[in-house]
Scaffold this motif. Sequence first.
Motif, PDB file in Angstrom:
ATOM      1  N   LYS A 284       0.811  -1.330   0.095  1.00  0.00           N
ATOM      2  CA  LYS A 284      -0.194  -0.060   0.016  1.00  0.00           C
ATOM      3  C   LYS A 284       0.777   1.241  -0.103  1.00  0.00           C
ATOM      4  O   LYS A 284       2.005   1.092   0.450  1.00  0.00           O
ATOM      5  N   THR A 285       0.290   2.247  -0.549  1.00  0.00           N
ATOM      6  CA  THR A 285       0.755   3.522  -0.504  1.00  0.00           C
ATOM      7  C   THR A 285       1.085   3.888   0.905  1.00  0.00           C
ATOM      8  O   THR A 285       0.070   4.091   1.786  1.00  0.00           O
ATOM      9  N   CYS A 304       5.546   3.761  -2.278  1.00  0.00           N
ATOM     10  CA  CYS A 304       4.470   3.429  -3.008  1.00  0.00           C
ATOM     11  C   CYS A 304       4.671   2.618  -4.224  1.00  0.00           C
ATOM     12  O   CYS A 304       5.870   2.334  -4.543  1.00  0.00           O
ATOM     13  N   TYR A 336       8.748  -0.629  -6.903  1.00  0.00           N
ATOM     14  CA  TYR A 336       8.447   0.287  -5.804  1.00  0.00           C
ATOM     15  C   TYR A 336       9.241   1.511  -5.840  1.00  0.00           C
ATOM     16  O   TYR A 336      10.389   1.410  -5.907  1.00  0.00           O
ATOM     17  N   GLU A 365      -1.247  11.457  -0.434  1.00  0.00           N
ATOM     18  CA  GLU A 365      -1.849   9.941  -0.875  1.00  0.00           C
ATOM     19  C   GLU A 365      -2.804  10.145  -2.093  1.00  0.00           C
ATOM     20  O   GLU A 365      -2.874   9.314  -2.883  1.00  0.00           O
ATOM     21  N   GLU A 369      -2.863   8.641  -5.804  1.00  0.00           N
ATOM     22  CA  GLU A 369      -3.762   7.630  -6.233  1.00  0.00           C
ATOM     23  C   GLU A 369      -4.718   8.039  -7.391  1.00  0.00           C
ATOM     24  O   GLU A 369      -5.490   7.504  -8.162  1.00  0.00           O
TER      25      GLU A 369
END
Length: 491
Positions: A284-285, A304, A336, A365, A369
Amino acid sequence: MKKICWPYFDPEFDNLPERIYGPTCRVCIDNETWEDCTIVKVDSVNKQGLLLEVVQVLTDVNLTITKSYISSDAGWFMDVFHVKDEHGNKLTDQKVINYIQKALSTSTGTPDSAKAYTNNNPTLFSPTNPTDHTTIEMTGTDRPGLFSEISAALADLHCNIVEAHAWSHNARLACVAQISDQSTDHNPRRLATIEDHLITVLRATTALSPCGKEPNNGQQEVKTIGLLGSGDHNYVHQGTMSTNVERRLHQLMLSVRDFDGPNDGHESSPRTPLGLYSEGEGRKTVVWIESCEEKGYSMVSIECKDRRRLMFDTVCTLTDMQYVIFHASASGQDGYAFQEYFIRHIDGDALCTQSEKERVIKCLEAAIERRVSEGIRLELCADDRIGLLSDITRVLRENGLVVVRADVATQGEKSINAFYVRDISGNEVVDMDIVESMKRELMGSNPIYVQVKNDTRIRPSSPERSSPLSNFGDMLKSQLERLSNNFAKIK
């Protein structure tokens, strides 16, 4: 005769700092040191936002930044970037190299020769005759089919969409569109009519907001930036035509607070260097902030999944939130990315309160996203005409597909469209039968050619697929048979 005296100014005085300290900007592009990447070095007098300008130049030519080191102490800016082209190779195109050198060496703006090159990039508005086009910015609460409704509204107003870019994230929508309409020429009433019509569409959301409250109509907003080159509109200087379109989309998303989206069903990730964990397809970030009290910095760390334009998204967000980046490093390993930024607020203070840190974390975040490619990618090509985008999005909506990202451009007489779509339930995996049905409908009298990317996200069709009604009948029949077997025979 009376003598007139005035002070003497050496004509070379303006160049004195450059003669003492050297040129204000040095750009070195090194293809010899490493075999698998090109090194871009930038040494320059520092100014606020310069890092974003440099990163923007590199991303405009579709370069991937695999590693970078940034330092801007004592008023001097020193950057080192390891970059690759879109095919993962070293940078060999001399036109691209010349563009980078000219763009980065110009402190006042991008030179004309460099601007001509960026017009090939689909993320920038590049109309043939920009004075014929009007830019519209839209933000609001997202809902299934909203982008289709916007397209239909513009078609009803006889506006041709020359170029458009839309992002959907956390139940928010931001869209920047460029339309051509002869009626808008010096006609404020026509522009006002377009604004009113679009804002009515945006405010038609009746569902509750992600927080369980009524939707805030203050977030439903439409702005017509006006005809380019008119010089009469305050938005022209700050609008999407003079800055990057993607940066404007980030700003619009930030303005509607998409970082305050609904809870995705799990607790927030730990804000520590060991916070990464496996979840679904990958980690996950994670964003966390620590204090560097010795130097008075706040250290922002990001881990991330790596992707193109990642550094632009993070640097853009920090810059637009009025933070100055003094030092930074970025690298990638096994798919990553790892980034560190040493920042202060523009007023010179570090992040002091926990609420400010949490806001920066949420905004970063969200910025990461927003551009994540969710769902399948559809690439469509057709002869350009008024209402084309409305027809395409209508077919997508009728087949239960929701647009989460859209990029629309016009090249000559052709309209080139790219959509990321999911099904109506929000699933990223789309049924192949739906895709085939959509293809057949688009190949009508005015054919629209479709290519489907991300094939791994398409669920293959079942060879013996039955209708929901027959499935229900079979289920009811089996239940009756099971119940009847439970009764003993009467003798």
